[in-house]
Design a protein around this motif. Sequence first.
Motif, PDB file in Angstrom:
ATOM      1  N   ARG A 156       0.864  -1.182   0.073  1.00 43.66           N
ATOM      2  CA  ARG A 156       0.065   0.007   0.001  1.00 43.66           C
ATOM      3  C   ARG A 156       0.996   1.298   0.154  1.00 43.66           C
ATOM      4  N   ARG A 157       0.224   2.324  -0.319  1.00 44.91           N
ATOM      5  CA  ARG A 157       1.050   3.440  -0.664  1.00 44.91           C
ATOM      6  C   ARG A 157       0.873   4.500   0.589  1.00 44.91           C
ATOM      7  N   VAL A 158       1.797   4.303   1.400  1.00 40.78           N
ATOM      8  CA  VAL A 158       1.720   5.378   2.746  1.00 40.78           C
ATOM      9  C   VAL A 158       2.651   6.402   2.118  1.00 40.78           C
ATOM     10  N   ALA A 159       1.835   7.563   2.032  1.00 45.28           N
ATOM     11  CA  ALA A 159       2.485   8.842   1.413  1.00 45.28           C
ATOM     12  C   ALA A 159       3.050   9.922   2.303  1.00 45.28           C
ATOM     13  N   ALA A 160       2.193  10.104   3.482  1.00 46.33           N
ATOM     14  CA  ALA A 160       2.667  11.210   4.298  1.00 46.33           C
ATOM     15  C   ALA A 160       2.516  11.185   5.729  1.00 46.33           C
ATOM     16  N   VAL A 161       3.139  11.441   6.577  1.00 42.75           N
ATOM     17  CA  VAL A 161       3.139  11.407   7.770  1.00 42.75           C
ATOM     18  C   VAL A 161       3.276  12.877   8.622  1.00 42.75           C
ATOM     19  N   SER A 162       2.491  13.093   9.685  1.00 40.18           N
ATOM     20  CA  SER A 162       2.491  14.293  10.540  1.00 40.18           C
ATOM     21  C   SER A 162       2.694  13.781  12.142  1.00 40.18           C
ATOM     22  N   SER A 163       3.059  14.708  12.906  1.00 36.55           N
ATOM     23  CA  SER A 163       2.833  14.267  14.295  1.00 36.55           C
ATOM     24  C   SER A 163       2.869  15.631  15.091  1.00 36.55           C
ATOM     25  N   ARG A 167      -8.770  21.205   6.484  1.00 38.25           N
ATOM     26  CA  ARG A 167      -9.514  21.499   5.430  1.00 38.25           C
ATOM     27  C   ARG A 167      -9.724  20.261   4.819  1.00 38.25           C
ATOM     28  N   TRP A 168     -10.938  19.647   4.742  1.00 40.12           N
ATOM     29  CA  TRP A 168     -11.172  18.212   4.215  1.00 40.12           C
ATOM     30  C   TRP A 168     -12.190  18.440   3.046  1.00 40.12           C
ATOM     31  N   SER A 169     -12.216  17.225   1.997  1.00 38.57           N
ATOM     32  CA  SER A 169     -13.086  17.745   0.969  1.00 38.57           C
ATOM     33  C   SER A 169     -13.624  16.111   0.801  1.00 38.57           C
ATOM     34  N   ALA A 170     -14.477  16.111  -0.363  1.00 40.11           N
ATOM     35  CA  ALA A 170     -15.417  14.846  -0.407  1.00 40.11           C
ATOM     36  C   ALA A 170     -14.381  13.832  -1.049  1.00 40.11           C
ATOM     37  N   ARG A 171     -13.128  13.892  -1.420  1.00 39.96           N
ATOM     38  CA  ARG A 171     -12.324  12.932  -1.796  1.00 39.96           C
ATOM     39  C   ARG A 171     -11.680  12.256  -0.591  1.00 39.96           C
ATOM     40  N   HIS A 172     -11.976  12.804   0.524  1.00 35.84           N
ATOM     41  CA  HIS A 172     -11.241  12.135   1.919  1.00 35.84           C
ATOM     42  C   HIS A 172     -12.007  11.076   2.523  1.00 35.84           C
ATOM     43  N   VAL A 189      -0.663  16.427   5.314  1.00 34.61           N
ATOM     44  CA  VAL A 189      -1.021  14.832   5.052  1.00 34.61           C
ATOM     45  C   VAL A 189      -2.278  14.902   4.376  1.00 34.61           C
ATOM     46  N   ALA A 190      -3.294  15.586   4.696  1.00 42.76           N
ATOM     47  CA  ALA A 190      -4.609  15.881   4.170  1.00 42.76           C
ATOM     48  C   ALA A 190      -4.624  16.170   2.569  1.00 42.76           C
ATOM     49  N   ASP A 191      -3.552  17.277   2.486  1.00 47.20           N
ATOM     50  CA  ASP A 191      -3.129  17.659   0.977  1.00 47.20           C
ATOM     51  C   ASP A 191      -2.971  16.463   0.045  1.00 47.20           C
ATOM     52  N   ALA A 192      -2.119  15.684   0.996  1.00 48.22           N
ATOM     53  CA  ALA A 192      -1.316  14.558   0.019  1.00 48.22           C
ATOM     54  C   ALA A 192      -2.101  13.352   0.057  1.00 48.22           C
ATOM     55  N   CYS A 193      -2.957  12.993   0.757  1.00 48.52           N
ATOM     56  CA  CYS A 193      -3.324  11.673   0.992  1.00 48.52           C
ATOM     57  C   CYS A 193      -5.179  11.694   0.696  1.00 48.52           C
ATOM     58  N   ASP A 194      -5.483  10.357   0.343  1.00 51.50           N
ATOM     59  CA  ASP A 194      -7.015  10.329   0.201  1.00 51.50           C
ATOM     60  C   ASP A 194      -7.582   9.536   1.478  1.00 51.50           C
ATOM     61  N   LEU A 195      -6.946   8.610   2.164  1.00 48.40           N
ATOM     62  CA  LEU A 195      -7.262   8.009   3.084  1.00 48.40           C
ATOM     63  C   LEU A 195      -6.476   8.336   4.320  1.00 48.40           C
ATOM     64  N   VAL A 196      -6.864   9.014   5.174  1.00 46.59           N
ATOM     65  CA  VAL A 196      -6.110   9.504   6.626  1.00 46.59           C
ATOM     66  C   VAL A 196      -6.556   9.128   7.727  1.00 46.59           C
ATOM     67  N   PHE A 197      -5.435   8.315   8.534  1.00 47.05           N
ATOM     68  CA  PHE A 197      -5.597   7.713   9.818  1.00 47.05           C
ATOM     69  C   PHE A 197      -5.154   8.841  10.993  1.00 47.05           C
ATOM     70  N   ALA A 228       4.763  19.130   8.053  1.00 47.39           N
ATOM     71  CA  ALA A 228       5.030  19.966   9.233  1.00 47.39           C
ATOM     72  C   ALA A 228       3.720  19.812  10.194  1.00 47.39           C
ATOM     73  N   GLY A 229       2.671  19.705   9.393  1.00 53.57           N
ATOM     74  CA  GLY A 229       1.373  19.595  10.247  1.00 53.57           C
ATOM     75  C   GLY A 229       0.488  18.904   9.437  1.00 53.57           C
ATOM     76  N   PRO A 230      -0.937  18.589  10.093  1.00 62.89           N
ATOM     77  CA  PRO A 230      -2.115  17.689   9.617  1.00 62.89           C
ATOM     78  C   PRO A 230      -2.299  17.982   8.043  1.00 62.89           C
ATOM     79  N   GLN A 231      -2.608  19.434   7.989  1.00 66.50           N
ATOM     80  CA  GLN A 231      -3.019  19.629   6.664  1.00 66.50           C
ATOM     81  C   GLN A 231      -2.213  19.269   5.566  1.00 66.50           C
TER      82      GLN A 231
END
Length: 308
Positions: free
Chosen positions: A30-37, A87-92, A63-71, A58-61
């Motif tokens: 699976r493609r794990v693309a981004a991490v923040s903490s 800021r989320w959108s319908a693709r998330h 991760v949201a900008d780079a990924c479709d599925l966010v844990f 640097a921040g959660p945004q």
Amino acid sequence: MDSRRQQTIGFIGAGTVATVLAVGLAGCGRRVAAVSSRSMSSARGLAERLDSAAVACAGPQGVADACDLVFITTPDDAIEETAARVRWSARHSVVHCSGALSSDVLASVRKSGGGVASFHPFQTFAPGRVDTLDGATIALEGDRAVLMTLRGLASDLGCPTVTLRPEQKLLYHISGVLACNYVVALANAAGELWRGLGIPEEKAAKALGTLLKRTAGNVDRDGAAASLTGPIARGDAGTVVRHLDELARRAPALLAAYRGVGLLTVPLAQSKGDIDSETAQELRRLLAGDTIEAEIGDGARVPREVPV
Ligand SMILES: NC(=O)c1ccc[n+]([C@@H]2O[C@H](COP(=O)([O-])OP(=O)(O)OC[C@H]3O[C@@H](n4cnc5c(N)ncnc54)[C@H](OP(=O)(O)O)[C@@H]3O)[C@@H](O)[C@H]2O)c1
């Protein structure tokens, strides 16, 4: 290529569970693309563990900008507020891993048109160790479309799933506390009794560890009822009385737990036919301590207070 494998996955909160899941998911392609903490060092530490091209944001945004599925794998108390800051959108699709909370805490994602769910591994992960899921059951709850994606992830990870309704999560989580956290606390209490006997720590740990492993193996293989042994399963009321007396004299802090867990043990022994109803009643009376069932008029029984 399978479109699910193209889906970009991100983690907000790079702690114990994030590490287990991210390493596991990357390991099955699976493609794990981004991490923040909260701290950049944790985010970098997890990103570097992943062979894929995961970036530390640097921040959660980020991760949201780079990924479709966010844990969102922060501690439970930070999940709602963390989700609300992004800021989320319908693709998330946004998922948290709490056992006690439902996906309702991700309401801010739903408002933005995204899907939400919770994905809770029924497993214990000690901080600082990179454990594996080891076939743990995953409890899923949330939006139907997100659950379909998560079932695919669980299947890749080799984990069976159960699906819960939001209002079932607390009782489900309590079951984990009983079967895991309280077993640890009881093992610690047992260890304290060994320490009180003056037996060296490593001998006590070996003895208790061997017993715990056999017990867990029996429950796993044969179920709880078939695994029950000991004085309550044998109907040895005299031994129970001696235990209660000894605890009252030498370890009174353990009396409440001994009584409480003992009261849960009696119906288990009765259900498998080890003890008859009279013995069960006698054991319940001894264990309850401050109440006994008194007979009233027509044979009905009610609890009444008695001195301990
Ligand atoms: N541990 C288990 O056995 C277990 C089992 C099943 C489910 N869970 C669930 O998994 C989730 C995570 O638990 P965990 O055990 O992995 O916790 P953890 O090891 O304490 O990790 C939490 C991570 O979240 C980061 N964090 C804290 N506050 C944050 C915030 N406001 N924003 C962004 N990141 C933040 C921490 O940051 P820094 O490192 O950057 O300081 C830490 O890396 C929880 O919902 C928990 O209920 C845990």
